[in-house]
Design a protein around this motif. Structure first.
Motif, short mmCIF file in Angstrom:
data_model
loop_
_atom_site.label_atom_id
_atom_site.label_comp_id
_atom_site.label_asym_id
_atom_site.label_seq_id
_atom_site.Cartn_x
_atom_site.Cartn_y
_atom_site.Cartn_z
N HIS A 187 0.84 -1.19 0.00
CA HIS A 187 0.00 0.00 0.00
C HIS A 187 0.88 1.25 0.00
N CYS A 188 0.42 2.26 -0.72
CA CYS A 188 1.20 3.49 -0.85
C CYS A 188 1.44 4.18 0.48
N ALA A 189 0.53 4.00 1.41
CA ALA A 189 0.63 4.67 2.70
C ALA A 189 1.88 4.28 3.47
N VAL A 190 2.48 3.13 3.15
CA VAL A 190 3.66 2.67 3.90
C VAL A 190 4.96 2.87 3.13
N LEU A 191 4.89 3.48 1.96
CA LEU A 191 6.09 3.64 1.13
C LEU A 191 6.97 4.78 1.64
N ALA A 192 8.27 4.63 1.46
CA ALA A 192 9.20 5.73 1.70
C ALA A 192 8.98 6.79 0.63
N TYR A 193 9.37 8.04 0.94
CA TYR A 193 9.09 9.14 0.03
C TYR A 193 9.77 8.95 -1.33
N GLY A 194 10.99 8.45 -1.33
CA GLY A 194 11.69 8.21 -2.58
C GLY A 194 10.97 7.20 -3.45
N ASP A 195 10.38 6.17 -2.83
CA ASP A 195 9.62 5.17 -3.58
C ASP A 195 8.34 5.78 -4.16
N LEU A 196 7.72 6.69 -3.41
CA LEU A 196 6.53 7.38 -3.93
C LEU A 196 6.88 8.19 -5.17
N LYS A 197 8.04 8.81 -5.17
CA LYS A 197 8.48 9.59 -6.33
C LYS A 197 8.69 8.70 -7.55
N ARG A 198 9.26 7.51 -7.33
CA ARG A 198 9.46 6.59 -8.44
C ARG A 198 8.12 6.07 -8.96
N MET A 199 7.18 5.81 -8.04
CA MET A 199 5.86 5.37 -8.46
C MET A 199 5.15 6.46 -9.26
N GLU A 200 5.31 7.72 -8.82
CA GLU A 200 4.71 8.83 -9.54
C GLU A 200 5.25 8.90 -10.97
N LEU A 201 6.52 8.58 -11.14
CA LEU A 201 7.11 8.56 -12.48
C LEU A 201 6.46 7.47 -13.33
N ALA A 202 6.23 6.30 -12.75
CA ALA A 202 5.54 5.22 -13.47
C ALA A 202 4.14 5.64 -13.87
N ILE A 203 3.44 6.34 -12.97
CA ILE A 203 2.09 6.82 -13.27
C ILE A 203 2.12 7.81 -14.44
N ALA A 204 3.09 8.71 -14.43
CA ALA A 204 3.21 9.68 -15.52
C ALA A 204 3.51 8.99 -16.86
N LEU A 205 4.29 7.91 -16.81
CA LEU A 205 4.64 7.20 -18.04
C LEU A 205 3.50 6.33 -18.55
N ALA A 206 2.47 6.10 -17.72
CA ALA A 206 1.34 5.26 -18.14
C ALA A 206 0.61 5.86 -19.33
N HIS A 207 0.69 7.16 -19.50
CA HIS A 207 0.03 7.82 -20.62
C HIS A 207 0.90 7.81 -21.88
N ASP A 208 2.09 7.21 -21.80
CA ASP A 208 3.03 7.18 -22.93
C ASP A 208 3.25 8.58 -23.50
N PRO A 209 3.69 9.53 -22.65
CA PRO A 209 3.80 10.92 -23.09
C PRO A 209 4.95 11.15 -24.07
N LYS A 210 4.76 12.15 -24.92
CA LYS A 210 5.85 12.63 -25.77
C LYS A 210 6.79 13.51 -24.93
N VAL A 211 6.17 14.31 -24.06
CA VAL A 211 6.89 15.27 -23.23
C VAL A 211 6.51 15.03 -21.78
N LEU A 212 7.51 15.06 -20.90
CA LEU A 212 7.27 14.93 -19.47
C LEU A 212 7.82 16.17 -18.78
N LEU A 213 6.95 16.89 -18.07
CA LEU A 213 7.35 18.05 -17.28
C LEU A 213 7.52 17.60 -15.84
N MET A 214 8.69 17.79 -15.29
CA MET A 214 8.99 17.35 -13.92
C MET A 214 9.35 18.58 -13.08
N ASP A 215 8.44 18.95 -12.19
CA ASP A 215 8.61 20.14 -11.36
C ASP A 215 9.31 19.76 -10.06
#
Length: 259
Positions: free
Chosen positions: A142-170
């Motif tokens: 469950h996401c609630a127990v993940l370390a912050y760095g792991d959440l960031k990597r998961m967020e990257l996977a979520i962003a890639l799920a749309h198969d983007p041409k461009v990825l903006l990372m703030d």
């Protein structure tokens, strides 16, 4: 090298304040481009115009030569522009793989149709994305127990799920430990090379910027003041003066601060 994302004279006013001033640049295919500057330089405002959260006062945004200026965020996303944020936003009650499955359901336009059966849809595709960001071994946590760095990597996977041409990372490494920062940006650079995604990112950690960027742009008081390779930016006296002198924070008519 062709430009996948381009701005022409991008400008944004907040009352009498010019938060972004005539910014023009190109992001090339398969490029990792950094946008840096002091706090309040206009980086987040620029990102918000690219993604449709803010409408430019003047100027254009083009994606693969098609103007997308003023489109709503969901329309920009459908065109192939993804984004990650400084603060992660995930479904804490769901598992890692379920979060990615939800992103895939949205990408395929099936978020409402299959919501009662979401955990059965696109699991293998979700696991492949998690493997890409070295998170497959945590798929059923469950996401609630993940370390912050792991959440960031998961967020990257979520962003890639749309198969983007461009990825903006703030500020993708905000809040992460130094070792985690290096690991996330190395991972991003690997994805740029393997998938050909074009990445524009903001970042305050100069070690990360200099180590992984193909090019760097420097924004100050809303205007681009320098652009070049890591070595060119490192030795640029104007850039050195800007960072030594700090930045300016702009406020809108309601008194809210904008970067």
């Amino acid at each position: 090298m062709s430009a996948v994302l381009e701005t022409r004279g991008l400008t944004r006013h907040f009352g009498a304040i010019v938060a972004v001033d005539d910014v023009s640049f190109q992001l090339h295919r398969g490029e990792l481009l950094a946008l840096i500057g002091p706090n309040g330089a206009g980086k987040s405002t620029c990102f918000n115009m690219l993604m449709g959260q803010l409408k430019p006062t003047e100027g254009q945004v083009l994606l693969d030569g098609e103007e997308i200026t003023g489109l709503l965020p969901r329309q920009v996303w459908r065109k192939g522009v993804g984004r990650t944020f400084q603060i992660t936003a995930t479904y804490a009650s769901m598992t890692v793989v379920e979060n990615v499955q939800m992103a895939l359901l949205s990408h395929h336009g099936e978020i409402l149709r299959f919501l009662p059966f979401a955990t059965r849809q696109y699991r293998e595709e979700a696991l492949a994305l998690l493997d890409l960001v070295s998170m497959a071994d945590q798929a059923d946590r469950h996401c609630a127990v993940l370390a912050y760095g792991d959440l960031k990597r998961m967020e990257l996977a979520i962003a890639l799920a749309h198969d983007p041409k461009v990825l903006l990372m703030d500020e993708p490494t905000a809040g992460m430990a130094p070792k985690e920062r290096v690991g996330l940006m190395k991972l991003t650079a690997d994805i740029v090379r393997s998938k050909g995604v074009s990445v524009l990112f903001t970042e305050h950690d100069m070690d990360v910027v200099f180590a992984h960027s193909h090019r760097i742009m420097v924004l100050n008081r809303g205007a681009l003041i320098a652009e070049g390779t890591a070595e060119e930016i490192r030795t640029n006296t104007t850039v050195q003066e800007v960072y030594l002198g700090g930045g300016t924070v702009f406020a809108d008519e309601g008194g809210a601060a904008h970067a």
